[in-house]
Design a protein around this motif. Structure first.
Motif, short mmCIF file in Angstrom:
data_model
loop_
_atom_site.label_atom_id
_atom_site.label_comp_id
_atom_site.label_asym_id
_atom_site.label_seq_id
_atom_site.Cartn_x
_atom_site.Cartn_y
_atom_site.Cartn_z
N ASP A 30 0.65 -1.22 -0.03
CA ASP A 30 0.05 -0.14 0.12
C ASP A 30 0.94 1.38 -0.09
O ASP A 30 0.63 2.20 -0.69
N GLU A 31 1.79 1.03 0.76
CA GLU A 31 2.72 2.36 0.85
C GLU A 31 3.48 2.55 -0.60
O GLU A 31 3.72 3.68 -0.99
N ALA A 32 3.91 1.26 -1.05
CA ALA A 32 4.51 1.44 -2.43
C ALA A 32 3.63 1.92 -3.66
O ALA A 32 3.98 2.91 -4.46
N LYS A 62 6.64 -13.32 -18.14
CA LYS A 62 7.15 -14.39 -17.52
C LYS A 62 7.73 -13.88 -15.99
O LYS A 62 7.85 -14.90 -15.16
N LYS A 63 8.32 -12.69 -15.88
CA LYS A 63 9.12 -12.36 -14.74
C LYS A 63 7.98 -11.83 -13.79
O LYS A 63 7.20 -11.15 -13.95
N GLU A 64 8.38 -12.32 -12.53
CA GLU A 64 7.67 -11.80 -11.35
C GLU A 64 8.58 -10.74 -10.81
O GLU A 64 9.67 -10.66 -11.14
N TYR A 65 8.10 -10.06 -9.72
CA TYR A 65 8.88 -9.16 -9.01
C TYR A 65 9.46 -9.89 -8.01
O TYR A 65 8.77 -10.55 -7.06
N ARG A 66 10.85 -9.76 -7.81
CA ARG A 66 11.30 -10.89 -6.98
C ARG A 66 12.48 -9.81 -6.12
O ARG A 66 13.53 -10.19 -5.71
N ALA A 123 8.83 -0.21 -0.04
CA ALA A 123 8.24 0.49 -1.05
C ALA A 123 9.27 1.33 -1.86
O ALA A 123 9.11 1.74 -3.00
N GLU A 124 10.23 1.88 -1.38
CA GLU A 124 11.53 2.47 -2.18
C GLU A 124 11.89 1.71 -3.19
O GLU A 124 12.12 2.14 -4.30
N ALA A 125 11.99 0.47 -3.03
CA ALA A 125 12.73 -0.73 -3.91
C ALA A 125 11.84 -0.80 -5.18
O ALA A 125 12.05 -0.96 -6.30
N MET A 126 10.20 -0.84 -4.79
CA MET A 126 9.54 -1.28 -5.70
C MET A 126 9.26 0.25 -6.55
O MET A 126 9.08 0.04 -7.95
N LEU A 127 9.35 1.14 -5.90
CA LEU A 127 9.23 2.52 -6.69
C LEU A 127 10.52 2.63 -7.77
O LEU A 127 10.39 2.86 -8.90
N ALA A 128 11.74 2.21 -7.16
CA ALA A 128 12.85 2.20 -8.09
C ALA A 128 12.67 1.13 -9.36
O ALA A 128 12.95 1.49 -10.40
N PHE A 129 12.17 0.18 -9.24
CA PHE A 129 11.88 -0.86 -9.94
C PHE A 129 11.05 -0.23 -11.07
O PHE A 129 11.24 -0.52 -12.46
N VAL A 130 9.85 0.27 -10.75
CA VAL A 130 8.89 0.98 -11.48
C VAL A 130 9.72 1.99 -12.43
O VAL A 130 9.32 2.01 -13.84
N LYS A 131 10.25 2.84 -11.67
CA LYS A 131 10.97 3.81 -12.66
C LYS A 131 11.79 3.25 -13.83
O LYS A 131 11.83 3.77 -14.87
#
Length: 406
Positions: free
Chosen positions: A63-65, A114-118, A123-131
Motif C-alpha cells: 500500500d505504501e509503494a 514471465k518475470k515476477e517481481y523478486r 516501498a522504495e525498492a518497488m518505486l525504483a523498479f517501476v521507474k
C-alpha cells in the motif's frame, strides 16, 4: 432520462474502480481486471490471501509503494499497483495459475510477463523498479551507427515519435527490451517540428510510411504486418527471445519457474566454439523441443557445484547435462553431441523415463546383451545425482498450495 443515464454510469464507474481501502493499490475483481490491465502500460499485481502470514507482512508495504508510485506517475494509463484477494476472486487466481502467496506479477500492455517481481520488499525498492521499467527502451539510430553482428536489434523508421505507429512500437519495445535492443530513425521530418509538438497531415504527406526491421548476425527480416500491439509482438517475440539462453545466478529463479527441464552446456568462460556448436545444434535439430525443455549455456567455473555433483570439474569442460529438477543426467561424451540425432535421443530418453530407469538398473537386458554378447541380467548401479538447480528455484518463504497443503 439523461439524469438516469448519468446516475447509472456513475454507479457502474464506482463499482468498477471501487477500492475498499484507503490505499492507492487498486482492488481487482472480475468486473474491473480486464479494463485496468488493458488501459495501463504497466500493472503490478499482488495476489494475496488474508490468512497467509507472508501476505499480511507485505500488505502495508504494498500500500505504501502504491502511494509513492501514484505520486511519481500521476498521468492515467501509465502505472498501476493493484491487488487480488485470491479467496474472494478464485477465478482470477486460477486464470493466472496462482499457487503461492503472495505472488507479485507484472503485466505489460494487458499481457502477463514471465518475470515476477523478486526484488527487495520495500516501498522504495518497488518505486525504483517501476521507474526503471518505465524508462524509454528505444534509442535513436543515427547515420554511421552500427549494430553488433551478434546482437538482436530492431530498427523502426518513423516520420515522428508523435505518430501512433511509433507509440505502438515503443510499447512493444517495453515488453521485449530485455531480449532485444530497440532503435528508431526519424525519416525526412524536421526535428524542430517534432520538438514543438506540431504534427500535421501535410507534414506527414511527403515522408515514406513507417517500417520495422529485425537485424541479427547480418540477417535482416522486414516486418510486413499491421501496426498493432498483437501483430507486432507476434512478429518480434520469437526473434528477440533466443532458443539458447545463458543461465546466471540472477535469472536462475526465473528460468526454473518456467517448469521445464534444463538441457545445459557447461563451458569455460572463454570458450565460444562450444557455445556456437550448441546453438547450431539446437537450431538445427532441437527447435521442435522448445516447448518441452529450456536450452541453456552455463559458465562452468561459476556453476562448479553442479559439475561436482556430476563427478566432474572445470577440467572436463565442455560437457552437456540435463537437469530434470529431480536428477541430473550427464551426456556421456561431448564429442558425440556433434553426431546427428544423438542429443535428440538423449532428450527422448528423458521423456520416456529411460534415463532414470537405466541410472537405477543399468541398460535394458537386450541392450546389455548387445554390448557384451551375453544374456546377463541388468545390474543395479549408482543412482543419478539429485538436481542442483532446483535449489535456485523460487524462495520457499512464501505459502504455497503445492507444498503446505500436503
Amino acid at each position: 432520462m439523461d439524469h438516469k443515464l448519468l446516475l447509472l454510469f456513475s454507479i457502474f464507474t464506482f463499482v468498477l474502480f471501487y477500492n475498499p481501502t484507503n490505499s492507492n493499490a487498486v482492488q481487482l475483481n472480475t468486473l474491473n481486471i480486464d479494463s485496468i490491465l488493458a488501459t495501463n502500460e504497466l500493472v503490478m499485481v499482488n495476489f494475496y490471501a488474508d490468512w497467509c502470514r507472508f501476505s499480511n507482512l507485505l500488505a502495508p508495504i504494498w500500500d505504501e509503494a502504491a502511494t509513492l508510485i501514484a505520486k511519481s506517475f500521476p498521468i492515467p494509463g501509465k502505472v498501476v499497483l493493484a491487488k487480488v484477494d485470491c479467496d474472494a476472486e478464485g477465478g482470477i487466481a486460477t486464470r493466472y495459475h496462482i499457487t503461492k502467496y503472495p505472488t507479485l506479477k507484472i503485466f505489460r500492455n494487458g499481457q502477463v510477463t514471465k518475470k515476477e517481481y523478486r526484488g527487495q520488499r520495500s516501498a522504495e525498492a518497488m518505486l525504483a523498479f517501476v521507474k526503471k521499467q518505465m524508462e524509454d527502451p528505444v534509442k535513436e539510430f543515427k547515420t554511421g551507427d552500427k549494430i553488433e553482428p551478434a546482437a538482436r536489434a530492431v530498427i523502426g523508421v518513423f516520420a515522428s515519435r508523435l505518430t501512433p505507429e511509433y507509440d505502438t512500437y515503443r510499447k512493444a519495445a517495453t515488453s521485449l527490451k530485455d531480449d532485444c535492443s530497440f532503435y528508431f530513425k526519424v525519416e525526412a521530418l524536421d526535428h524542430n517540428l517534432e520538438a514543438k509538438g506540431v504534427l500535421t497531415e501535410a507534414a506527414l504527406s511527403d515522408v515514406p510510411p513507417p517500417s520495422i526491421e529485425f537485424v541479427s548476425n547480418n540477417e535482416h527480416i522486414p516486418y510486413s504486418g499491421d501496426f498493432t500491439m498483437s501483430a507486432m509482438t507476434q512478429f518480434l517475440q520469437p526473434l528477440c527471445i533466443p532458443l539458447v539462453r545463458e543461465i546466471t545466478f540472477e535469472n536462475a529463479e526465473e528460468l526454473s519457474e518456467e517448469g521445464l527441464p534444463f538441457l545445459i552446456l557447461f563451458h569455460r568462460p572463454s570458450d565460444s566454439k562450444s557455445k556456437q556448436e550448441f546453438s547450431n545444434l539446437v537450431n538445427r535439430e532441437l527447435r521442435e523441443e522448445k516447448q518441452n525443455v529450456n536450452f541453456l549455456t552455463a559458465d562452468g567455473e561459476k556453476f562448479s557445484h553442479p559439475l561436482h555433483h556430476l563427478g566432474k570439474s572445470d577440467k572436463d569442460l565442455p560437457l552437456l547435462a540435463i537437469d530434470s529438477f529431480r536428477h541430473m543426467y550427464l551426456f556421456p561424451k561431448y564429442e558425440d553431441s556433434l553426431v546427428p540425432g544423438k542429443v535428440l535421443q538423449f532428450l527422448k530418453d528423458l521423456y520416456s523415463g529411460k534415463l532414470h530407469r537405466e541410472f537405477h538398473y543399468g541398460p535394458d537386458a537386450t541392450q546389455q546383451a548387445a554390448i557384451d554378447g551375453s544374456n546377463s541380467q541388468p545390474v543395479i548401479i549408482t543412482a543419478p545425482p539429485e538436481s542442483t538447480f532446483k535449489k535456485l528455484a523460487p524462495s520457499r518463504n512464501r505459502y504455497t498450495l503445492l507444498r503446505d497443503e500436503l
